[in-house]
Design a protein around this motif. Structure first.
Motif, PDB file in Angstrom:
ATOM      1  N   UNK A  25      28.354  63.478 -68.487  1.00 28.38           N
ATOM      2  CA  UNK A  25      27.445  62.772 -67.579  1.00 28.38           C
ATOM      3  C   UNK A  25      26.012  62.787 -68.080  1.00 28.38           C
ATOM      4  N   UNK A  26      25.573  63.927 -68.616  1.00 34.62           N
ATOM      5  CA  UNK A  26      24.216  64.008 -69.165  1.00 34.62           C
ATOM      6  C   UNK A  26      24.062  63.131 -70.407  1.00 34.62           C
ATOM      7  N   UNK A  27      25.092  63.090 -71.256  1.00 40.01           N
ATOM      8  CA  UNK A  27      25.047  62.226 -72.441  1.00 40.01           C
ATOM      9  C   UNK A  27      24.995  60.759 -72.014  1.00 40.01           C
ATOM     10  N   UNK A  28      25.814  60.394 -71.027  1.00 39.64           N
ATOM     11  CA  UNK A  28      25.814  59.014 -70.539  1.00 39.64           C
ATOM     12  C   UNK A  28      24.449  58.657 -69.966  1.00 39.64           C
ATOM     13  N   UNK A  29      23.861  59.559 -69.191  1.00 43.06           N
ATOM     14  CA  UNK A  29      22.534  59.287 -68.631  1.00 43.06           C
ATOM     15  C   UNK A  29      21.485  59.149 -69.725  1.00 43.06           C
ATOM     16  N   UNK A  30      21.645  59.898 -70.801  1.00 45.18           N
ATOM     17  CA  UNK A  30      20.712  59.793 -71.918  1.00 45.18           C
ATOM     18  C   UNK A  30      20.857  58.508 -72.712  1.00 45.18           C
ATOM     19  N   UNK A  31      22.030  57.889 -72.624  1.00 49.14           N
ATOM     20  CA  UNK A  31      22.298  56.638 -73.350  1.00 49.14           C
ATOM     21  C   UNK A  31      22.821  55.596 -72.374  1.00 49.14           C
ATOM     22  N   UNK A 150      24.445  50.100 -64.634  1.00 50.12           N
ATOM     23  CA  UNK A 150      25.847  50.498 -64.705  1.00 50.12           C
ATOM     24  C   UNK A 150      26.004  51.824 -65.447  1.00 50.12           C
ATOM     25  N   UNK A 151      25.233  52.016 -66.505  1.00 47.83           N
ATOM     26  CA  UNK A 151      25.279  53.278 -67.236  1.00 47.83           C
ATOM     27  C   UNK A 151      24.767  54.441 -66.407  1.00 47.83           C
ATOM     28  N   UNK A 152      23.704  54.215 -65.647  1.00 46.42           N
ATOM     29  CA  UNK A 152      23.157  55.270 -64.795  1.00 46.42           C
ATOM     30  C   UNK A 152      24.155  55.632 -63.696  1.00 46.42           C
ATOM     31  N   UNK A 153      24.761  54.626 -63.077  1.00 45.94           N
ATOM     32  CA  UNK A 153      25.753  54.898 -62.031  1.00 45.94           C
ATOM     33  C   UNK A 153      26.939  55.660 -62.614  1.00 45.94           C
TER      34      UNK A 153
END
Length: 186
Positions: A25-31, A150-153
């Motif tokens: 989740x943290x990696x996704x939020x970072x990218x 969409x990436x943040x969600x």
């Protein structure tokens, strides 16, 4: 009539999976931009695959009821998947528009409910204001929001799924009276 109970279990594997989900989740939020693009392409491939399966399934229904419904829905999903894969930017904007409209509609419904429910007025009012403002921000900044929303969600959902997995573990429905340890009544 049979009843069931909720069984809650947390193991070491739940902690490991939860930690991996938090990191993911943290990696996704970072990218978030990259995650938005990947999620739109993934959705496109899933729609394309489901459309093909729907069309193939429709041919097994020739001469029976439901052929045209299956064929049209399969064809529509096939075309929708192709559009998502061919124009991922347009698909991201469309999905962001839908998300913004859902946030706005949810906020308005919560605001209306807060006026009618005196017991839950403040939680509904706060949630309604937040959802309405979020919907308006997304809709008034549609193009810029479509790159990251969409990436943040997805990142927030993955992060909180990991936290919940580490804190709660897995919850299963089990038949009542089976004598399982850790059984919690609903």
């Amino acid at each position: 009539m049979s009843s069931s109970l909720l069984e809650r279990r947390r193991t070491g594997w739940d902690l490991v999976l939860g930690a991996l989900l938090v990191i993911g989740g943290l990696v996704i939020l970072g990218h978030a931009v990259w995650a938005t693009a990947v999620s739109v392409l993934f959705l496109g491939w899933i729609l394309l695959l489901v459309g093909v399966v729907g069309l193939v399934g429709a041919f097994f229904r020739i001469g029976k009821g439901g052929f045209w419904v299956s064929a049209l829905s399969g064809g529509l999903l096939l075309v929708l998947g192709g559009v998502c894969l061919r124009n991922p930017e347009v698909a991201a904007v469309t999905l962001t528009l839908v998300a913004g409209a859902l946030f706005l509609a949810t906020g308005i419904v919560r605001l209306a409910a807060s006026a009618q429910e005196p017991e839950y007025r403040w939680p509904l009012l706060i949630a309604g204001v937040v959802s309405t403002l979020l919907g308006l921000v997304v809709l008034f900044n549609l193009v810029s929001a479509s790159y990251v929303l969409l990436g943040v969600i997805l990142g927030i959902e993955t992060l909180f799924d990991g936290i919940a997995m580490m804190l709660v573990g897995r919850v299963r429905v089990s038949p009542a009276g089976m004598g399982h340890p850790g059984v919690v009544a609903p």
